[in-house]
Design a protein around this motif. Structure first.
Motif, PDB file in Angstrom:
ATOM      1  N   ARG A 160       0.938  -1.202  -0.190  1.00  0.00           N
ATOM      2  CA  ARG A 160      -0.068  -0.056   0.047  1.00  0.00           C
ATOM      3  C   ARG A 160       0.836   1.380  -0.094  1.00  0.00           C
ATOM      4  O   ARG A 160       1.767   1.300   0.745  1.00  0.00           O
ATOM      5  CB  ARG A 160      -1.009  -0.058   1.259  1.00  0.00           C
ATOM      6  CG  ARG A 160      -1.996  -1.153   1.268  1.00  0.00           C
ATOM      7  CD  ARG A 160      -2.744  -1.242   2.455  1.00  0.00           C
ATOM      8  NE  ARG A 160      -3.740   0.131   2.565  1.00  0.00           N
ATOM      9  CZ  ARG A 160      -4.624   0.175   3.346  1.00  0.00           C
ATOM     10  NH1 ARG A 160      -4.946  -0.730   4.302  1.00  0.00           N
ATOM     11  NH2 ARG A 160      -5.602   1.234   3.344  1.00  0.00           N
ATOM     12  N   ARG A 161       0.542   2.332  -0.829  1.00  0.00           N
ATOM     13  CA  ARG A 161       1.130   3.361  -0.767  1.00  0.00           C
ATOM     14  C   ARG A 161       0.636   4.640  -0.395  1.00  0.00           C
ATOM     15  O   ARG A 161      -0.635   4.568   0.114  1.00  0.00           O
ATOM     16  CB  ARG A 161       1.610   3.639  -2.395  1.00  0.00           C
ATOM     17  CG  ARG A 161       2.459   2.532  -3.088  1.00  0.00           C
ATOM     18  CD  ARG A 161       3.815   2.284  -2.614  1.00  0.00           C
ATOM     19  NE  ARG A 161       4.671   3.317  -3.346  1.00  0.00           N
ATOM     20  CZ  ARG A 161       5.413   3.333  -4.138  1.00  0.00           C
ATOM     21  NH1 ARG A 161       5.256   1.924  -4.956  1.00  0.00           N
ATOM     22  NH2 ARG A 161       6.171   4.196  -4.720  1.00  0.00           N
ATOM     23  N   ALA A 162       1.136   5.914  -0.593  1.00  0.00           N
ATOM     24  CA  ALA A 162       0.447   6.972   0.053  1.00  0.00           C
ATOM     25  C   ALA A 162      -0.975   7.438  -0.777  1.00  0.00           C
ATOM     26  O   ALA A 162      -0.827   6.855  -1.943  1.00  0.00           O
ATOM     27  CB  ALA A 162       1.389   8.273  -0.324  1.00  0.00           C
ATOM     28  N   VAL A 180      -8.595  -5.957  -5.680  1.00  0.00           N
ATOM     29  CA  VAL A 180      -8.345  -4.693  -5.205  1.00  0.00           C
ATOM     30  C   VAL A 180      -9.707  -4.637  -4.039  1.00  0.00           C
ATOM     31  O   VAL A 180     -10.792  -4.665  -4.577  1.00  0.00           O
ATOM     32  CB  VAL A 180      -8.696  -3.493  -5.774  1.00  0.00           C
ATOM     33  CG1 VAL A 180      -8.462  -2.203  -5.365  1.00  0.00           C
ATOM     34  CG2 VAL A 180      -7.713  -3.483  -7.201  1.00  0.00           C
ATOM     35  N   HIS A 181      -9.408  -4.682  -2.834  1.00  0.00           N
ATOM     36  CA  HIS A 181     -10.401  -4.850  -1.764  1.00  0.00           C
ATOM     37  C   HIS A 181     -11.054  -5.901  -1.918  1.00  0.00           C
ATOM     38  O   HIS A 181     -10.481  -7.074  -2.184  1.00  0.00           O
ATOM     39  CB  HIS A 181     -11.349  -3.547  -1.690  1.00  0.00           C
ATOM     40  CG  HIS A 181     -10.738  -2.668  -0.739  1.00  0.00           C
ATOM     41  ND1 HIS A 181     -10.359  -2.468   0.329  1.00  0.00           N
ATOM     42  CD2 HIS A 181     -10.609  -1.091  -1.176  1.00  0.00           C
ATOM     43  CE1 HIS A 181     -10.008  -1.431   1.040  1.00  0.00           C
ATOM     44  NE2 HIS A 181     -10.006  -0.203  -0.162  1.00  0.00           N
ATOM     45  N   VAL A 194      -5.896   0.017 -14.183  1.00  0.00           N
ATOM     46  CA  VAL A 194      -5.533   1.288 -13.479  1.00  0.00           C
ATOM     47  C   VAL A 194      -6.331   1.424 -12.295  1.00  0.00           C
ATOM     48  O   VAL A 194      -7.451   0.989 -12.187  1.00  0.00           O
ATOM     49  CB  VAL A 194      -5.739   2.310 -14.101  1.00  0.00           C
ATOM     50  CG1 VAL A 194      -5.180   3.804 -13.420  1.00  0.00           C
ATOM     51  CG2 VAL A 194      -5.138   2.718 -15.588  1.00  0.00           C
ATOM     52  N   PHE A 195      -5.593   1.533 -10.741  1.00  0.00           N
ATOM     53  CA  PHE A 195      -6.189   1.495  -9.457  1.00  0.00           C
ATOM     54  C   PHE A 195      -5.576   2.285  -8.686  1.00  0.00           C
ATOM     55  O   PHE A 195      -4.128   2.629  -8.994  1.00  0.00           O
ATOM     56  CB  PHE A 195      -6.575   0.006  -9.352  1.00  0.00           C
ATOM     57  CG  PHE A 195      -5.154  -0.862  -8.909  1.00  0.00           C
ATOM     58  CD1 PHE A 195      -4.572  -0.737  -7.729  1.00  0.00           C
ATOM     59  CD2 PHE A 195      -4.804  -1.549 -10.005  1.00  0.00           C
ATOM     60  CE1 PHE A 195      -3.399  -1.472  -7.625  1.00  0.00           C
ATOM     61  CE2 PHE A 195      -3.649  -2.299  -9.795  1.00  0.00           C
ATOM     62  CZ  PHE A 195      -2.946  -2.472  -8.673  1.00  0.00           C
ATOM     63  N   ASP A 196      -6.203   2.743  -7.634  1.00  0.00           N
ATOM     64  CA  ASP A 196      -5.494   3.653  -6.581  1.00  0.00           C
ATOM     65  C   ASP A 196      -4.687   2.471  -5.661  1.00  0.00           C
ATOM     66  O   ASP A 196      -5.248   1.376  -5.394  1.00  0.00           O
ATOM     67  CB  ASP A 196      -6.466   4.329  -5.761  1.00  0.00           C
ATOM     68  CG  ASP A 196      -7.187   5.200  -6.654  1.00  0.00           C
ATOM     69  OD1 ASP A 196      -6.729   5.855  -7.377  1.00  0.00           O
ATOM     70  OD2 ASP A 196      -8.260   5.618  -6.289  1.00  0.00           O
ATOM     71  N   ALA A 197      -3.451   2.855  -5.408  1.00  0.00           N
ATOM     72  CA  ALA A 197      -2.739   1.968  -4.655  1.00  0.00           C
ATOM     73  C   ALA A 197      -2.534   2.202  -3.109  1.00  0.00           C
ATOM     74  O   ALA A 197      -1.776   1.813  -2.331  1.00  0.00           O
ATOM     75  CB  ALA A 197      -1.116   2.281  -5.269  1.00  0.00           C
TER      76      ALA A 197
END
Length: 245
Positions: A160-162, A180-181, A194-197
């Motif tokens: 997990r990133r910022a 993802v989740h 593409v997804f939020d990290a």
């Protein structure tokens, strides 16, 4: 299951990276110190001198082509002055390069070769997952580029990133299941996602052959308005409290 990762490096690669960046100190703590400005002056100056030399242009010739005075060009090359964007645009147009060419940390030849056998690799303890850097990782970068290899039936949890960090991944060989989740997406060869990290995610190879993918990570940038000294926040809170009395 989480698999510990180990960083595998070639000693020759370390020596080359150290040699390429020797003598230059970059500041990454967000401070606006004089040292960071000195570094910028040096970087722009070195790149301007290199680009001018590659084109076999004298200072006078570049001054005529760009409309920037010879004296100003000499000051820029000797790191005695940081030029404005307007000046850089004029010089870049004359040299037929992007303005960003003056801010590159590449080697003197204008590019940096990254041999496959010297690349830094992150490898899981069981050897069933690896990530190879495809970008110069000696300095923090706004974007990271990796080649991923995942063994059959292996699941690799993501780091997990910022908040604000984005991952763009494309499968080059085999298939991958991205979770993802609680949501899962199966990707065939050529598919991208593409997804939020900043959320839990994992990569699983459901096939019976090794899967390969390329991952681009766009690191989050903290907006300047977030960079507020603690005392400023405290004073603001006190003013709000006084107003409510």
């Amino acid at each position: 299951m989480h698999s510990p990762l180990a960083l595998v490096r070639d000693p020759a690669a370390e020596a080359a990276a150290l040699s390429a960046h020797q003598g230059t100190h970059f500041v990454h703590d967000g401070s606006r110190s004089n040292e960071s400005f000195d570094t910028l002056e040096h970087l722009v100056g070195v790149n301007l001198a290199r680009l001018r030399a590659e084109r076999q242009l004298s200072l006078d010739a570049l001054a005529r082509a760009s409309g920037v005075s010879r004296a100003m060009l000499a000051q820029i090359e000797s790191a005695r002055s940081v030029p404005s964007i307007k000046v850089l645009c004029k010089v870049a147009a004359a040299l037929k390069v992007s303005v960003s060419a003056f801010l590159r940390r590449h080697a003197l030849n204008g590019f940096e070769h990254l041999p496959a056998d010297r690349a830094a690799r992150v490898v899981s303890a069981d050897g069933r997952y690896s990530a190879r850097s495809l970008y110069p990782d000696a300095e923090p970068a706004a974007a990271e580029f990796h080649e991923l290899r995942i063994a059959p039936l292996h699941t690799e949890p993501g780091t997990r990133r910022a908040p604000g960090t984005t991952v763009n991944l494309v499968v080059s060989e085999g298939t991958l299941e991205v979770s993802v989740h609680e949501q899962r997406q199966l990707l065939a060869t050529g598919d991208a996602i593409v997804f939020d990290a900043d959320q839990p995610y994992s990569l699983r190879n459901p096939g019976d052959t090794e899967a390969r993918a390329f991952r681009v990570t766009l690191n989050a940038e903290t907006p300047p308005r977030w960079d507020v000294p603690p005392e400023t926040l405290r004073h603001a809170a006190e003013r709000v409290a006084d107003a409510g009395r």
